[in-house]
Scaffold this active site. Structure first.
Site, PDB file in Angstrom:
ATOM      1  N   GLY A  43       0.807  -1.195   0.057  1.00  0.00           N
ATOM      2  CA  GLY A  43       0.025   0.120   0.129  1.00  0.00           C
ATOM      3  C   GLY A  43       0.941   1.426   0.035  1.00  0.00           C
ATOM      4  N   GLY A 144       7.719   5.875  -5.337  1.00  0.00           N
ATOM      5  CA  GLY A 144       7.213   6.808  -4.715  1.00  0.00           C
ATOM      6  C   GLY A 144       8.200   8.038  -4.212  1.00  0.00           C
ATOM      7  N   LEU A 186      -0.882  21.663   7.005  1.00  0.00           N
ATOM      8  CA  LEU A 186      -2.467  22.295   7.246  1.00  0.00           C
ATOM      9  C   LEU A 186      -3.380  21.060   7.700  1.00  0.00           C
ATOM     10  CD1 LEU A 186      -3.264  25.046   4.476  1.00  0.00           C
ATOM     11  CD2 LEU A 186      -1.877  25.232   6.812  1.00  0.00           C
ATOM     12  N   HIS A 445     -32.409  19.587  -4.810  1.00  0.00           N
ATOM     13  CA  HIS A 445     -32.371  20.385  -3.379  1.00  0.00           C
ATOM     14  C   HIS A 445     -32.996  19.789  -2.476  1.00  0.00           C
ATOM     15  CE1 HIS A 445     -33.408  24.045  -1.527  1.00  0.00           C
ATOM     16  NE2 HIS A 445     -34.529  23.688  -1.182  1.00  0.00           N
TER      17      HIS A 445
HETATM   18  P1  FAD Z   1       4.406   5.307  -2.638  1.00  0.00           P
HETATM   19  O1  FAD Z   1       2.815   5.454  -2.041  1.00  0.00           O
HETATM   20  O2  FAD Z   1       5.184   6.195  -1.965  1.00  0.00           O
HETATM   21  O3  FAD Z   1       4.839   3.847  -2.695  1.00  0.00           O
HETATM   22  C1  FAD Z   1       6.034   3.512  -3.079  1.00  0.00           C
HETATM   23  C2  FAD Z   1       6.448   2.176  -2.487  1.00  0.00           C
HETATM   24  O4  FAD Z   1       7.645   1.709  -2.998  1.00  0.00           O
HETATM   25  C3  FAD Z   1       6.588   2.153  -1.046  1.00  0.00           C
HETATM   26  O5  FAD Z   1       5.837   1.066  -0.349  1.00  0.00           O
HETATM   27  C4  FAD Z   1       8.131   1.745  -0.930  1.00  0.00           C
HETATM   28  O6  FAD Z   1       8.332   0.975   0.429  1.00  0.00           O
HETATM   29  C5  FAD Z   1       8.286   1.100  -2.200  1.00  0.00           C
HETATM   30  N1  FAD Z   1       9.700   1.005  -2.618  1.00  0.00           N
HETATM   31  C6  FAD Z   1      10.706   1.943  -2.610  1.00  0.00           C
HETATM   32  N2  FAD Z   1      11.738   1.474  -3.281  1.00  0.00           N
HETATM   33  C7  FAD Z   1      11.363   0.122  -3.419  1.00  0.00           C
HETATM   34  C8  FAD Z   1      12.438  -0.917  -3.754  1.00  0.00           C
HETATM   35  N3  FAD Z   1      13.761  -0.631  -4.282  1.00  0.00           N
HETATM   36  N4  FAD Z   1      12.032  -2.132  -3.862  1.00  0.00           N
HETATM   37  C9  FAD Z   1      10.784  -2.466  -3.218  1.00  0.00           C
HETATM   38  N5  FAD Z   1       9.916  -1.392  -2.830  1.00  0.00           N
HETATM   39  C10 FAD Z   1      10.393  -0.011  -3.007  1.00  0.00           C
HETATM   40  N6  FAD Z   1      -2.244  11.895  -1.664  1.00  0.00           N
HETATM   41  C11 FAD Z   1      -3.815  12.182  -2.076  1.00  0.00           C
HETATM   42  O7  FAD Z   1      -3.778  12.196  -3.271  1.00  0.00           O
HETATM   43  N7  FAD Z   1      -4.541  12.304  -0.926  1.00  0.00           N
HETATM   44  C12 FAD Z   1      -4.202  12.313   0.159  1.00  0.00           C
HETATM   45  O8  FAD Z   1      -5.183  12.595   1.176  1.00  0.00           O
HETATM   46  C13 FAD Z   1      -2.799  12.286   0.585  1.00  0.00           C
HETATM   47  N8  FAD Z   1      -2.637  12.527   1.801  1.00  0.00           N
HETATM   48  C14 FAD Z   1      -1.212  12.297   2.154  1.00  0.00           C
HETATM   49  C15 FAD Z   1      -0.986  12.529   3.482  1.00  0.00           C
HETATM   50  C16 FAD Z   1       0.563  12.205   4.018  1.00  0.00           C
HETATM   51  C17 FAD Z   1       0.941  12.585   5.386  1.00  0.00           C
HETATM   52  C18 FAD Z   1       1.526  11.851   2.922  1.00  0.00           C
HETATM   53  C19 FAD Z   1       2.856  11.814   3.273  1.00  0.00           C
HETATM   54  C20 FAD Z   1       1.040  11.835   1.608  1.00  0.00           C
HETATM   55  C21 FAD Z   1      -0.158  12.088   1.160  1.00  0.00           C
HETATM   56  N9  FAD Z   1      -0.628  11.739  -0.174  1.00  0.00           N
HETATM   57  C22 FAD Z   1      -1.937  11.969  -0.478  1.00  0.00           C
HETATM   58  C23 FAD Z   1       0.265  11.795  -1.110  1.00  0.00           C
HETATM   59  C24 FAD Z   1       0.065  10.045  -1.659  1.00  0.00           C
HETATM   60  O9  FAD Z   1       0.409   9.185  -0.272  1.00  0.00           O
HETATM   61  C25 FAD Z   1       1.441   9.685  -2.691  1.00  0.00           C
HETATM   62  O10 FAD Z   1       1.011  10.701  -3.670  1.00  0.00           O
HETATM   63  C26 FAD Z   1       1.148   8.348  -3.174  1.00  0.00           C
HETATM   64  O11 FAD Z   1       1.373   7.556  -1.928  1.00  0.00           O
HETATM   65  C27 FAD Z   1       2.129   8.012  -4.166  1.00  0.00           C
HETATM   66  O12 FAD Z   1       2.113   6.838  -4.558  1.00  0.00           O
HETATM   67  P2  FAD Z   1       3.120   5.947  -5.114  1.00  0.00           P
HETATM   68  O13 FAD Z   1       2.550   4.427  -5.523  1.00  0.00           O
HETATM   69  O14 FAD Z   1       3.718   6.683  -6.574  1.00  0.00           O
HETATM   70  O15 FAD Z   1       4.228   5.921  -4.168  1.00  0.00           O
END
Ligand code: FAD
Ligand code: NAI
Length: 466
Positions: A43, A144, A186, A445
């Site tokens: 996740g 990510g 925020l 409404h």
């Molecule tokens: P990530 O979710 O960061 O997932 C990347 C995954 O890759 C991680 O599990 C990591 O462990 C894994 N990984 C990295 N390198 C390796 C490797 N070499 N081998 C194996 N695994 C690896 N966005 C919204 O749209 N709405 C929100 O309400 C929102 N709230 C947020 C609140 C907080 C506090 C934060 C920090 C972020 C929030 N975001 C929100 C942003 C959102 O979490 C990210 O945009 C989103 O998670 C990005 O998804 P991703 O799949 O690109 O990467």
């Protein structure tokens, strides 16, 4: 005899909303798919330490705040409610666990192989996990992002925290300084303020939420200040010195000048996030990154190396879960031989404060800069019957439409359920619709959606209820 490495059509590295959605979509399309995740649970940031836990705490703290300050005025006497932080955290942990286990279930259901470990790209076609080679006809990088550090501020995730530490304080800090008046600052500032902390937001620029429409920033600051949040704008933090029980922050005007100090119990550093590519072996594989560290991709999400793609926070664009998810779907479809496209002008952004702030498309500032002639229609929640009934009348809806064609170019909402209301306008933008299309669509409404309709009518100068 050496073992023949397993071969997949697609190996996704990272199981955040970009990676897990990509893996599921690829499997649906018949590709033999594996997803590598280094953390214990699936996740990514979103489910474990981002969107989901922050919304769990926003939701419970909002209920607490309403019970404390609103219920009595509505004729509900609950005495003086007490916050049980441990129970609130238990709720948050249960929500996270249900969601991450849900992904494991979906992987099983769709026959996506879950590989635990850190994935490192050896070359196009080969990923290594803890010394074991895996063959992949295609690789998607979905690793990510991580919190951006700040010189002079050493995060220990106890006294000085990132969002991850701010999601698990064991008690309510008496005082909390937030460095960065953006989305995390925020939202997490709101959580702890509702539970009793005195929150001071220190922002380098002269406004909070600097990428959003200027009127939204102004209104958000006004409403949050009314709730008790303090703002130090155009200010930078140059040092943070932790001692027992407190941190001494050194603040300076952004433009230079005399410094001052601020003694505070906890500090949340939230000045943005940066792409995460540690341990991925991009250099060895020859995958190019830009100067911000984002993996460079073409219009089809392919890196400079054929067969290696990248999506989500690790590439250019908004760092949002739904943007990552949509890219995950499209890249899976492209790899499966279909065509795919994302309209980046129709990606909503929502800040889950109270009231919520939501935006899609162009801001007034952007349209002015581009020299686009536009008309703006604005309508306040104060003039909406349902908002009055809900005792939630702060804010407005603003719709921006092309002056000649009336096509909707942007929508900016601050008000109750703004994040839900914006969806209607996202659809209209996606279909290339006009403000008049919204204005002539029947809205039930009494609903908050009527404010969207009235803002669309206001574009043509003919709102009914004001
Ligand atoms: P990530 O979710 O960061 O997932 C990347 C995954 O890759 C991680 O599990 C990591 O462990 C894994 N990984 C990295 N390198 C390796 C490797 N070499 N081998 C194996 N695994 C690896 N966005 C919204 O749209 N709405 C929100 O309400 C929102 N709230 C947020 C609140 C907080 C506090 C934060 C920090 C972020 C929030 N975001 C929100 C942003 C959102 O979490 C990210 O945009 C989103 O998670 C990005 O998804 P991703 O799949 O690109 O990467
Ligand atoms: P952000 O980019 O939203 O805000 C960072 C803020 O810090 C900006 O206002 C910036 O001007 C300010 N800043 C930068 N350097 C500074 C300095 N040295 N001193 C003081 N202020 C400084 O980043 P944030 O809040 O860290 O969030 C990171 C990402 O996570 C965002 O891109 C956002 O998209 C995503 N996110 C999304 C959420 C949502 O969709 N509801 C919730 C939380 C995070």
């Amino acid at each position: 005899m050496s073992e023949t490495p397993e071969t997949y059509d697609l190996v996704v590295i990272g199981s955040g909303p970009g990676g897990y959605v990509c893996a599921i979509r690829a499997a649906q399309l018949g590709l033999k798919t594996a997803c590598i995740e280094k953390d214990k649970t699936l996740g990514g940031t979103c489910l474990n330490v981002g969107c989901i836990p922050s919304k769990a705490l926003l939701s419970v703290s909002e209920k607490y705040e309403q019970a404390q300050h609103q219920f009595a005025g509505l004729g509900i006497d609950v005495g003086s409610p007490k916050a049980d932080v441990a129970k609130m955290m238990a709720h948050k942990d249960e929500v996270v666990s249900a969601n991450t286990q849900g992904i494991a279930f979906l992987f099983k259901k769709n026959k996506v192989t879950h590989i635990v470990g850190t994935g490192s790209i050896k070359s196009a076609g080969v990923v290594e996990v803890d010394g074991k080679a895996i063959r992949a006809k295609n690789i998607v990088i979905a690793t990510g992002s991580e919190s951006t550090p700040l010189k002079g501020i050493d995060v220990d995730e106890k006294q000085i925290v990132t969002s991850t530490g701010a999601l698990c304080f064991e008690k309510v800090p008496k005082t909390l300084a937030v460095i960065g008046g953006g989305v995390i600052g925020l939202e997490m500032g709101t959580v702890w303020q509702r539970l009793g902390a005195k929150v001071t937001v220190i922002e380098f620029l002269d406004r909070i939420l600097p990428t959003m429409d200027g009127e939204l920033s102004k209104e958000a600051k006004k409403i949050l200040a009314k709730q008790g949040m303090e703002f130090k704008l155009s200010t930078k933090v140059t040092a943070a010195k932790p001692t027992k029980g407190k941190v001494t922050l050194t603040l300076e005007p952004a433009a230079g000048g005399a410094s001052e100090t601020l003694e505070i119990e906890n500090v949340l550093l939230a000045i943005g996030r940066r792409p995460y590519t540690q341990g991925l072996g991009l250099d060895k594989a020859g995958v190019k990154t830009d100067k911000r560290g984002c993996v460079e991709i073409d219009d089809h999400f392919q890196t400079n190396i054929k067969g290696i793609y990248a999506i989500g926070d690790v590439v250019r664009g908004a760092m949002l879960a739904h943007k990552a998810e949509d890219e995950g779907v499209v890249v899976a479809e492209i790899i499966a031989g279909q065509s795919g496209h994302i309209n980046y002008d129709a990606i909503p952004g929502v800040v889950y404060t109270s009231p919520e702030v939501a935006s899609v498309g162009f801001t007034e500032e952007q349209l002015k800069e581009k020299g686009v002639a536009y008309k703006a229609g604005k309508f306040p929640f104060m003039a909406n019957g349902r908002a009055r009934a809900m005792a939630a009348t702060d804010g407005f809806v603003k719709i921006l439409a092309d002056a000649k064609t009336d096509r909707v170019l942007g929508c900016h909402i601050i008000g109750p359920e703004a994040g839900t209301l914006i969806a209607e306008v996202v659809s209209v933008i996606e279909f290339g619709g006009s403000a008049e299309d919204i204005a002539r669509t029947c809205h039930a409404h009494p609903t908050l959606n009527e404010v969207v309709k009235e803002a669309a009518l206001a574009v043509a100068g003919r709102p009914i209820h004001i």
